[in-house]
Structure formats: structure tokens, C-alpha cells
Motif scaffolding. Structure first.
Motif, PDB file in Angstrom:
ATOM      1  N   LEU A  11       0.859  -1.186   0.000  1.00  0.00           N
ATOM      2  CA  LEU A  11       0.000   0.000   0.000  1.00  0.00           C
ATOM      3  C   LEU A  11       0.897   1.238   0.000  1.00  0.00           C
ATOM      4  CD1 LEU A  11      -2.743   1.459   0.362  1.00  0.00           C
ATOM      5  CD2 LEU A  11      -2.436   1.135   2.838  1.00  0.00           C
ATOM      6  N   ARG A  38      -0.311  -6.268 -15.378  1.00  0.00           N
ATOM      7  CA  ARG A  38      -1.143  -5.985 -14.216  1.00  0.00           C
ATOM      8  C   ARG A  38      -2.603  -6.190 -14.556  1.00  0.00           C
ATOM      9  NH1 ARG A  38      -0.191   0.616 -13.813  1.00  0.00           N
ATOM     10  NH2 ARG A  38      -1.399   1.198 -15.685  1.00  0.00           N
ATOM     11  N   ALA A  40      -6.361  -5.058 -12.851  1.00  0.00           N
ATOM     12  CA  ALA A  40      -7.199  -4.409 -11.854  1.00  0.00           C
ATOM     13  C   ALA A  40      -8.551  -5.102 -11.811  1.00  0.00           C
ATOM     14  CB  ALA A  40      -7.369  -2.930 -12.202  1.00  0.00           C
ATOM     15  N   PRO A  87      -3.624   6.334  -8.259  1.00  0.00           N
ATOM     16  CA  PRO A  87      -4.652   5.342  -7.877  1.00  0.00           C
ATOM     17  C   PRO A  87      -4.969   4.351  -9.006  1.00  0.00           C
ATOM     18  CG  PRO A  87      -5.255   7.487  -7.049  1.00  0.00           C
ATOM     19  CD  PRO A  87      -4.039   7.698  -7.912  1.00  0.00           C
ATOM     20  N   GLU A  88      -4.896   4.816 -10.239  1.00  0.00           N
ATOM     21  CA  GLU A  88      -5.201   3.921 -11.359  1.00  0.00           C
ATOM     22  C   GLU A  88      -4.113   2.877 -11.606  1.00  0.00           C
ATOM     23  OE1 GLU A  88      -5.236   7.275 -11.360  1.00  0.00           O
ATOM     24  OE2 GLU A  88      -4.519   8.096 -13.283  1.00  0.00           O
ATOM     25  N   ASP A  89      -2.992   2.965 -10.883  1.00  0.00           N
ATOM     26  CA  ASP A  89      -1.972   1.921 -10.945  1.00  0.00           C
ATOM     27  C   ASP A  89      -2.313   0.747 -10.036  1.00  0.00           C
ATOM     28  OD1 ASP A  89       0.472   4.541 -11.062  1.00  0.00           O
ATOM     29  OD2 ASP A  89      -0.202   3.300 -12.739  1.00  0.00           O
ATOM     30  N   THR A  90      -3.342   0.895  -9.252  1.00  0.00           N
ATOM     31  CA  THR A  90      -3.749  -0.176  -8.349  1.00  0.00           C
ATOM     32  C   THR A  90      -4.149  -1.414  -9.138  1.00  0.00           C
ATOM     33  OG1 THR A  90      -4.496   1.346  -6.619  1.00  0.00           O
ATOM     34  CG2 THR A  90      -5.451  -0.876  -6.616  1.00  0.00           C
ATOM     35  N   GLN A 120       0.113  -7.662  -4.968  1.00  0.00           N
ATOM     36  CA  GLN A 120      -0.880  -6.582  -4.957  1.00  0.00           C
ATOM     37  C   GLN A 120      -0.201  -5.233  -4.742  1.00  0.00           C
ATOM     38  OE1 GLN A 120      -4.474  -6.680  -5.242  1.00  0.00           O
ATOM     39  NE2 GLN A 120      -4.157  -4.460  -5.353  1.00  0.00           N
ATOM     40  N   VAL A 121      -0.561  -4.292  -5.596  1.00  0.00           N
ATOM     41  CA  VAL A 121      -0.150  -2.899  -5.437  1.00  0.00           C
ATOM     42  C   VAL A 121      -1.408  -2.062  -5.265  1.00  0.00           C
ATOM     43  CG1 VAL A 121       0.903  -0.896  -6.555  1.00  0.00           C
ATOM     44  CG2 VAL A 121       1.987  -3.153  -6.735  1.00  0.00           C
ATOM     45  N   THR A 122      -1.479  -1.341  -4.172  1.00  0.00           N
ATOM     46  CA  THR A 122      -2.624  -0.486  -3.899  1.00  0.00           C
ATOM     47  C   THR A 122      -2.131   0.934  -3.678  1.00  0.00           C
ATOM     48  OG1 THR A 122      -3.817  -2.310  -2.861  1.00  0.00           O
ATOM     49  CG2 THR A 122      -4.624  -0.087  -2.420  1.00  0.00           C
ATOM     50  N   VAL A 123      -2.661   1.849  -4.484  1.00  0.00           N
ATOM     51  CA  VAL A 123      -2.287   3.256  -4.374  1.00  0.00           C
ATOM     52  C   VAL A 123      -3.508   4.011  -3.864  1.00  0.00           C
ATOM     53  CG1 VAL A 123      -1.325   5.269  -5.537  1.00  0.00           C
ATOM     54  CG2 VAL A 123      -0.724   2.951  -6.313  1.00  0.00           C
ATOM     55  N   SER A 124      -3.412   4.464  -2.646  1.00  0.00           N
ATOM     56  CA  SER A 124      -4.566   5.099  -2.019  1.00  0.00           C
ATOM     57  C   SER A 124      -4.099   5.979  -0.872  1.00  0.00           C
ATOM     58  CB  SER A 124      -5.531   4.041  -1.498  1.00  0.00           C
ATOM     59  OG  SER A 124      -6.593   4.637  -0.782  1.00  0.00           O
TER      60      SER A 124
END
Length: 125
Positions: A11, A38, A40, A87-90, A120-124
Motif C-alpha cells: 500500500l 497488471r 485491476a 490510484p489507477e496503478d492499483t 498486490q499494489v494499492t495506491v490510495s
């Protein structure tokens, strides 16, 4: 059989950085083009970047200028350095090996096999 394992996801806040690593066991990556993809939720898997054995690389337009891919031959890994994350890289990020040896890679998942389990990659915020 070539086995790949991804690591380094997590994260991160928008604008942050992460470094993903794709490690191979049992076989050297020296003869394989390696790709990062990736996926999503609710979307198709998309190509992010790939690294050829001659050192040339391919980057998707969506990550150009923010992501870089590199090989560490000593560690037998291919790494994806991600900066200015959005965020769209999540997504779940996967690495895979191009099936045909000694061929320049393109970001087409059908050309790749030996998929890892993903990280998992979460950009937030």
C-alpha cells in the motif's frame, strides 16, 4: 520448468514509489524476455513493461516516464521500479517469461508463460 515469484507490492500513497521484483528459481533469466503485467478488478490484464535479453526495454504509454524495468543478473531478477504512483496503478502485478527465446518482447500476454502468483499494489490515500 521456469518458476517466477513476484515480491515488493504493498500500500502506497499517491505520488509514492514501490519496487517490484521478479525472481526466478531453477533456471536463469538470461535467455528469456521478462514482462510485467497488471490486472485491476473488473479489467483485462494489461502489459506494463518488458525487458529483452539484450537490455532493451518496452514500456506501456500509461507508465512511460514513471516506471523503469531492469535486470539484476547476479540476483537472477527483473525489477520494476515505480515512481509517481497513481490510484489507477492499483492492480495485481504479475511477471512472466516470454515463451519464445531470443525474440524481442511485445506487451502481449499471449506471448508469455510461467506466470508468477502476483503481488498486490494499492495506491490510495
Amino acid at each position: 520448468q521456469l518458476q517466477l515469484v513476484e515480491s515488493g507490492g504493498g500500500l502506497v500513497q499517491p505520488g509514492g514509489s514501490l519496487r517490484l521484483s521478479c525472481a526466478a528459481s531453477k533456471f536463469t533469466l538470461d535467455y528469456h524476455a521478462i514482462g510485467w503485467f497488471r490486472q485491476a478488478p473488473g479489467k483485462e490484464r494489461e502489459g506494463v513493461s518488458c525487458s529483452n535479453i539484450d537490455g532493451t526495454t518496452v514500456l506501456a504509454d500509461s507508465v512511460e516516464g514513471r516506471f523503469t524495468i531492469s535486470r539484476d543478473n547476479a540476483e537472477n531478477t527483473v525489477n520494476l521500479q515505480m515512481h509517481s504512483l497513481k490510484p489507477e496503478d492499483t492492480a495485481v502485478y504479475y511477471c512472466a517469461a516470454q515463451r519464445q527465446l531470443f525474440r524481442q518482447c511485445v506487451l502481449d500476454s499471449s506471448d508469455f508463460g510461467s506466470w508468477g502468483q502476483g503481488t498486490q499494489v494499492t495506491v490510495s490515500s
